[in-house]
Design a protein around this motif. Structure first.
Motif, PDB file in Angstrom:
ATOM      1  N   TYR A  27       0.842  -1.182   0.000  1.00  0.00           N
ATOM      2  CA  TYR A  27       0.000   0.000   0.000  1.00  0.00           C
ATOM      3  C   TYR A  27       0.883   1.239   0.000  1.00  0.00           C
ATOM      4  CZ  TYR A  27      -3.933  -2.882   1.729  1.00  0.00           C
ATOM      5  OH  TYR A  27      -4.927  -3.821   1.885  1.00  0.00           O
ATOM      6  N   ARG A  28       0.306   2.342  -0.444  1.00  0.00           N
ATOM      7  CA  ARG A  28       0.918   3.637  -0.210  1.00  0.00           C
ATOM      8  C   ARG A  28      -0.069   4.486   0.592  1.00  0.00           C
ATOM      9  NH1 ARG A  28       2.079   7.156  -5.464  1.00  0.00           N
ATOM     10  NH2 ARG A  28       2.069   8.798  -3.880  1.00  0.00           N
ATOM     11  N   GLN A  29       0.491   5.303   1.481  1.00  0.00           N
ATOM     12  CA  GLN A  29      -0.332   6.169   2.321  1.00  0.00           C
ATOM     13  C   GLN A  29      -0.017   7.617   2.007  1.00  0.00           C
ATOM     14  OE1 GLN A  29       0.283   5.967   6.592  1.00  0.00           O
ATOM     15  NE2 GLN A  29      -1.701   6.892   7.006  1.00  0.00           N
ATOM     16  N   ASP A  30      -1.027   8.370   1.636  1.00  0.00           N
ATOM     17  CA  ASP A  30      -0.902   9.783   1.336  1.00  0.00           C
ATOM     18  C   ASP A  30      -2.004  10.545   2.061  1.00  0.00           C
ATOM     19  OD1 ASP A  30      -0.417   8.229  -1.637  1.00  0.00           O
ATOM     20  OD2 ASP A  30       1.173   9.536  -0.895  1.00  0.00           O
ATOM     21  N   HIS A  37      -5.980  10.448   1.486  1.00  0.00           N
ATOM     22  CA  HIS A  37      -6.323   9.294   0.659  1.00  0.00           C
ATOM     23  C   HIS A  37      -6.372   7.991   1.438  1.00  0.00           C
ATOM     24  CE1 HIS A  37      -6.178  11.269  -3.279  1.00  0.00           C
ATOM     25  NE2 HIS A  37      -5.187  11.980  -2.783  1.00  0.00           N
ATOM     26  N   GLY A  38      -6.028   8.005   2.693  1.00  0.00           N
ATOM     27  CA  GLY A  38      -5.969   6.750   3.417  1.00  0.00           C
ATOM     28  C   GLY A  38      -4.881   5.863   2.840  1.00  0.00           C
ATOM     29  N   LEU A  39      -5.134   4.572   2.792  1.00  0.00           N
ATOM     30  CA  LEU A  39      -4.198   3.632   2.186  1.00  0.00           C
ATOM     31  C   LEU A  39      -4.772   3.147   0.858  1.00  0.00           C
ATOM     32  CD1 LEU A  39      -3.365   3.488   5.281  1.00  0.00           C
ATOM     33  CD2 LEU A  39      -2.443   1.243   4.700  1.00  0.00           C
ATOM     34  N   ARG A  40      -3.941   3.117  -0.143  1.00  0.00           N
ATOM     35  CA  ARG A  40      -4.368   2.641  -1.446  1.00  0.00           C
ATOM     36  C   ARG A  40      -3.514   1.458  -1.862  1.00  0.00           C
ATOM     37  NH1 ARG A  40      -4.275   7.985  -5.001  1.00  0.00           N
ATOM     38  NH2 ARG A  40      -2.380   8.310  -3.755  1.00  0.00           N
ATOM     39  N   LEU A  41      -4.161   0.426  -2.362  1.00  0.00           N
ATOM     40  CA  LEU A  41      -3.482  -0.819  -2.714  1.00  0.00           C
ATOM     41  C   LEU A  41      -2.727  -0.672  -4.032  1.00  0.00           C
ATOM     42  CD1 LEU A  41      -3.075  -3.826  -1.959  1.00  0.00           C
ATOM     43  CD2 LEU A  41      -5.102  -4.309  -3.369  1.00  0.00           C
ATOM     44  N   GLU A  44      -5.299  -0.802  -7.069  1.00  0.00           N
ATOM     45  CA  GLU A  44      -5.932   0.380  -7.670  1.00  0.00           C
ATOM     46  C   GLU A  44      -4.946   1.432  -8.160  1.00  0.00           C
ATOM     47  OE1 GLU A  44      -8.041   2.934  -4.800  1.00  0.00           O
ATOM     48  OE2 GLU A  44      -7.245   1.620  -3.222  1.00  0.00           O
ATOM     49  N   VAL A  45      -3.680   1.421  -7.694  1.00  0.00           N
ATOM     50  CA  VAL A  45      -2.708   2.439  -8.102  1.00  0.00           C
ATOM     51  C   VAL A  45      -1.412   1.772  -8.521  1.00  0.00           C
ATOM     52  CG1 VAL A  45      -3.697   4.348  -6.819  1.00  0.00           C
ATOM     53  CG2 VAL A  45      -2.084   2.823  -5.677  1.00  0.00           C
ATOM     54  N   LYS A  74      -9.325  -7.957  -1.001  1.00  0.00           N
ATOM     55  CA  LYS A  74      -8.753  -6.624  -1.026  1.00  0.00           C
ATOM     56  C   LYS A  74      -9.553  -5.706  -0.113  1.00  0.00           C
ATOM     57  CE  LYS A  74      -9.201  -6.806  -5.444  1.00  0.00           C
ATOM     58  NZ  LYS A  74      -9.293  -6.419  -6.855  1.00  0.00           N
ATOM     59  N   LEU A  75      -8.841  -4.975   0.733  1.00  0.00           N
ATOM     60  CA  LEU A  75      -9.474  -4.018   1.622  1.00  0.00           C
ATOM     61  C   LEU A  75      -9.558  -2.647   0.961  1.00  0.00           C
ATOM     62  CD1 LEU A  75      -7.943  -4.509   5.186  1.00  0.00           C
ATOM     63  CD2 LEU A  75     -10.298  -4.915   4.495  1.00  0.00           C
TER      64      LEU A  75
END
Lengths: 115, 113
Positions: A35-38, A41-45, A59-60, B100-101
């Motif tokens: 994940y990345r955290q920005d 944006h919360g955490l994005r997979l 998603e990214v 997936k979360l």
């Protein structure tokens, strides 16, 4: 942090250089995630793995690739780093089958700065 | 597509007062719902989850959450907040059949002494 280590913990690099982040687990869990955290944006997979050599996009995923040659290691590679990839990167693991209620456990994170 | 909304960026409460952090979700099928907490410069720590059964779920550090299917909500609560509860809280959802979360943007909780 549940038997998960990430290396390096901090990295500063320049635009256009390749970067590899490593996630290592001692829990023998099947599923691993990046994940990345920005802010905002919360955490994005980014990518995930459901077994050795089995990976899929999140998603990214643009600009990132992953590899998993052993159960315990999951590598995230930025082939040519850009400033938009400055972020905090977290690895996570989970046990059990897809669709079950297993929670994910997170590593301590890697702070990456791309200049 | 599944999604989570945390409508409050920040929540401020006095120590000893009740704490509520709101979360609503959208998912196909039955939801699996999670709350995580993040302290400064640390990874996320699991607090609690709802899979099925009793709508009131109890978790770590005295936190609990109530699942409300009709309102598609999963609010986190603590009856008496502590200064040490000050942190960033994330709600997450996963639809049945998907591992997936999806995370909310997070809510910063500040508990003042």
């Amino acid at each position: 942090d549940a038997g998960i280590t990430q290396s390096p913990r901090h990295k500063v690099t320049e635009t256009g250089t390749p970067v590899t982040l490593r996630c290592h687990q001692t829990e023998n869990h099947r599923y691993m995630y990046w994940y990345r955290q920005d802010p905002g944006h919360g955490l994005r997979l980014i990518h995930y793995s459901y077994g050795v050599k089995d990976t899929d996009k999140g998603e990214v995923s643009d600009g990132y690739s992953v590899s998993r040659s052993k159960t315990e290691d999951f590598l995230l590679t930025l082939e040519s780093a850009t400033s938009s990839q400055t972020s905090v990167y977290f690895c996570a693991i989970s046990a059990g089958l897809a669709g079950t209620g297993n929670e994910q456990f997170f590593g301590p994170g890697t702070r990456l700065t791309v200049l | 597509a599944q999604s989570v909304a945390q409508p409050e960026d920040q929540v401020n409460v006095a120590e000893g007062n009740p704490l509520t952090v709101k979360c609503t979700y959208s998912v196909s099928g039955n939801p699996y719902l999670f709350w995580y907490v993040q302290y400064p410069n640390r990874g996320l720590q699991f607090l609690l989850k709802y899979i099925t059964g009793d709508n009131l779920v109890k978790g770590s550090y005295g936190f609990e959450a109530e699942f409300n299917k009709s309102q598609t909500s999963f609010h986190l609560k603590k009856p008496s907040a502590l200064v040490s509860d000050s942190a960033l809280y994330f709600c997450a959802v996963r639809g049945g059949g998907d591992y997936k979360l999806s995370f909310g943007a997070g809510t910063t909780v500040t508990v003042r002494a």
